[in-house]
Scaffold this motif. Structure first.
Motif, PDB file in Angstrom:
ATOM      1  N   SER A  11       1.021  -1.327   0.104  1.00 12.23           N
ATOM      2  CA  SER A  11      -0.153   0.037   0.088  1.00 12.23           C
ATOM      3  C   SER A  11       0.990   1.439  -0.192  1.00 12.23           C
ATOM      4  CB  SER A  11      -0.950  -0.097   1.163  1.00 12.23           C
ATOM      5  OG  SER A  11      -0.233  -0.563   2.406  1.00 12.23           O
ATOM      6  N   LYS A 111     -10.577   2.367  11.085  1.00 15.93           N
ATOM      7  CA  LYS A 111     -10.775   2.475   9.776  1.00 15.93           C
ATOM      8  C   LYS A 111     -12.048   2.743   9.277  1.00 15.93           C
ATOM      9  CE  LYS A 111      -6.455   0.126   8.183  1.00 15.93           C
ATOM     10  NZ  LYS A 111      -5.831  -0.876   7.448  1.00 15.93           N
ATOM     11  N   ASP A 146       0.215  -3.665  16.350  1.00 16.85           N
ATOM     12  CA  ASP A 146      -0.963  -3.494  15.817  1.00 16.85           C
ATOM     13  C   ASP A 146      -1.798  -4.864  15.146  1.00 16.85           C
ATOM     14  OD1 ASP A 146       0.820  -3.875  13.692  1.00 16.85           O
ATOM     15  OD2 ASP A 146      -0.088  -2.784  12.320  1.00 16.85           O
ATOM     16  N   LYS A 191       0.851   5.646  14.675  1.00 16.91           N
ATOM     17  CA  LYS A 191       1.817   4.444  14.344  1.00 16.91           C
ATOM     18  C   LYS A 191       2.421   5.181  12.971  1.00 16.91           C
ATOM     19  CE  LYS A 191       0.481   1.083  12.010  1.00 16.91           C
ATOM     20  NZ  LYS A 191       0.189  -0.255  11.347  1.00 16.91           N
TER      21      LYS A 191
HETATM   22  N1  AQP Z   1       4.829   1.418  12.896  1.00 19.49           N
HETATM   23  C1  AQP Z   1       5.131   0.122  12.927  1.00 19.49           C
HETATM   24  N2  AQP Z   1       5.769  -0.311  14.078  1.00 19.49           N
HETATM   25  C2  AQP Z   1       5.858  -1.651  14.156  1.00 19.49           C
HETATM   26  N3  AQP Z   1       5.305  -2.689  13.217  1.00 19.49           N
HETATM   27  C3  AQP Z   1       5.010  -2.040  12.233  1.00 19.49           C
HETATM   28  N4  AQP Z   1       4.171  -2.714  11.204  1.00 19.49           N
HETATM   29  C4  AQP Z   1       3.535  -1.750  10.327  1.00 19.49           C
HETATM   30  N5  AQP Z   1       3.659  -0.602  10.906  1.00 19.49           N
HETATM   31  C5  AQP Z   1       4.357  -0.664  11.931  1.00 19.49           C
HETATM   32  C6  AQP Z   1       4.305  -3.871  11.131  1.00 19.49           C
HETATM   33  O1  AQP Z   1       4.870  -4.182   9.653  1.00 19.49           O
HETATM   34  C7  AQP Z   1       4.029  -5.473   9.247  1.00 19.49           C
HETATM   35  C8  AQP Z   1       3.473  -5.175   7.926  1.00 19.49           C
HETATM   36  O2  AQP Z   1       1.980  -4.094   7.989  1.00 19.49           O
HETATM   37  P1  AQP Z   1       1.244  -3.175   7.118  1.00 19.49           P
HETATM   38  O3  AQP Z   1       1.480  -3.731   5.666  1.00 19.49           O
HETATM   39  O4  AQP Z   1      -0.246  -3.282   7.672  1.00 19.49           O
HETATM   40  O5  AQP Z   1       2.069  -1.839   7.386  1.00 19.49           O
HETATM   41  P2  AQP Z   1       1.361  -0.375   7.345  1.00 19.49           P
HETATM   42  O6  AQP Z   1       2.413   0.510   7.029  1.00 19.49           O
HETATM   43  O7  AQP Z   1       0.659  -0.313   8.677  1.00 19.49           O
HETATM   44  O8  AQP Z   1       0.346  -0.602   6.263  1.00 19.49           O
HETATM   45  P3  AQP Z   1      -0.910   0.399   6.011  1.00 19.49           P
HETATM   46  O9  AQP Z   1      -1.330   0.110   4.476  1.00 19.49           O
HETATM   47  O10 AQP Z   1      -0.806   1.692   6.126  1.00 19.49           O
HETATM   48  O11 AQP Z   1      -1.935  -0.246   6.816  1.00 19.49           O
HETATM   49  P4  AQP Z   1      -2.645   0.234   7.942  1.00 19.49           P
HETATM   50  O12 AQP Z   1      -3.611   1.356   7.361  1.00 19.49           O
HETATM   51  O13 AQP Z   1      -3.573  -0.938   8.283  1.00 19.49           O
HETATM   52  O14 AQP Z   1      -1.746   0.696   8.986  1.00 19.49           O
HETATM   53  C9  AQP Z   1       2.929  -6.005  10.172  1.00 19.49           C
HETATM   54  O15 AQP Z   1       3.711  -6.915  10.720  1.00 19.49           O
HETATM   55  C10 AQP Z   1       2.887  -4.563  11.141  1.00 19.49           C
HETATM   56  O16 AQP Z   1       2.609  -5.049  12.193  1.00 19.49           O
END
Ligand code: AQP
Length: 334
Positions: A11, A111, A146, A191
């Motif tokens: 994403s 969300k 998360d 986060k």
């Molecule tokens: N900030 C973070 N700190 C620690 N771990 C994290 N993960 C994501 N953000 C953090 C971990 O990374 C893996 C992939 O997760 P993801 O693709 O859902 O990451 P994201 O950046 O949070 O993606 P998006 O698209 O922005 O999703 P949403 O909106 O759902 O947050 C996972 O193991 C996650 O725990």
């Protein structure tokens, strides 16, 4: 040898929250375990996304993971939509998942607030996640904080399936959460997350790292250059813990507490150390960008390996469900 499964959404860019919270652990785990790492594109379409960018984001994510150290000789790296059994099992699992459980998931609630009309795909996100892991009967799931609630639900889904269709069929997976469980974004509040635009990319150029760090939030109580700060409440200091050596960390903390340095001085040191630490990944990524066909081959081989396991599990699942099996072409009588 335990089986490991974990996923990441294409994403946006692979960021340091992903890296510190999950991917760094994946690289370690692949040395001792049978690992399946998946770029979960079907998950990524549960939120607003640019259709025209999805293909290149998926390839970029593969490049990022390979550059970060995922070794296709040791781990199976593939794209979720290339293995249709993920969505097939997901449907089956929706039939044992209580809607109430999905509605109480924190990520769903957060969300859903941002969506005008809440779509079923968003609510079923954790069911697809359960399918991802259970398809491989994986027992370890290295993730950031998360995702812990989703893994708990996954365990419950496995228990419900087993209770109805056969004890012990799916093992109950465990979340593996490391020290960097929740890296905050550059806003210092939420986060770090691709969809929030508060990230620093793992593959960013040094100048770009600096441009992102410059305006980042620090100790909110430090208003002017001469106010002493508190490193314990500063996100920039937290990042020093991952990118600077202990001596530098101590020096930075002292300079902050005594107002010896301003926040920009502190950020400059962090930017340099971060750029240095991430340089080998940047270089590997640049190489891989020149060999896109090879990257696609790695993903194709990964999907074929994943499918071998996925097909077998789905066949067992269909048998457990008592579904009519199709006869084979060689059994036709007309
Ligand atoms: N900030 C973070 N700190 C620690 N771990 C994290 N993960 C994501 N953000 C953090 C971990 O990374 C893996 C992939 O997760 P993801 O693709 O859902 O990451 P994201 O950046 O949070 O993606 P998006 O698209 O922005 O999703 P949403 O909106 O759902 O947050 C996972 O193991 C996650 O725990």
């Amino acid at each position: 040898m335990a089986r490991v499964f974990s996923g990441i959404q294409p994403s946006g860019e692979l960021h340091i929250g992903n890296y510190l919270g999950a991917v760094r652990r994946w690289v370690e785990l692949q040395r001792e375990h049978e690992c399946f790492f998946c770029i979960v594109d079907y998950h990524a379409i549960t939120q607003e996304y640019k259709v025209a960018a999805m293909e290149s984001q998926t390839l970029d994510m593969a490049i990022g993971l390979l550059a970060a150290g995922i070794d296709p000789e040791r781990a199976v790296l593939f794209v979720q939509s290339h293995v249709p059994e993920h969505t097939e099992l997901s449907w089956v699992l929706t039939t044992v998942t209580p809607v109430g459980e999905l509605e109480r998931m924190t990520q769903f609630k957060e969300k859903a607030q941002r969506q005008e009309s809440v779509l079923a795909g968003l609510m079923n996100y954790p069911v697809l996640q359960a399918a991802d892991v259970l398809l491989y009967k994986a027992t370890l799931v290295p993730v950031g904080e998360d995702q812990v609630q989703h893994i708990e639900l996954m365990r419950e889904i496995a228990r419900k399936f087993n209770a109805r269709y056969g004890a012990g069929f799916f093992p109950e997976p465990q979340a593996l959460v490391g020290q960097a469980r929740r890296i905050l974004g550059l806003d210092g509040e939420s986060k770090m997350s691709k969809s929030m635009g508060n990230t620093i990319g793992v593959l960013e150029e040094p100048e770009s790292i600096w441009q992102r760090l410059r305006p980042a939030k620090t100790d909110p109580a430090r208003v002017t250059r001469n106010d002493p700060g508190n490193p314990e409440v500063c996100n920039i200091y937290t990042l020093h813990r991952y990118f600077s050596d202990p001596e530098t960390q101590e020096h930075v903390a002292r300079q902050c507490r005594t107002a010896g340095w301003g926040c920009l001085d502190c950020k400059k040191v962090l930017a340099d150390n971060m750029a240095r630490e991430l340089a080998p990944m940047r270089e590997r990524a640049a190489e891989l960008r020149g060999k896109i066909h090879e990257v696609r081959e790695i993903l194709a081989v990964g999907a074929a390996k994943a499918r071998e396991v996925a097909r077998e599990t789905m066949q067992e699942v269909r048998e457990r469900l008592g579904l009519l099996q199709p006869i084979r072409a060689e059994e036709f009588t007309r």
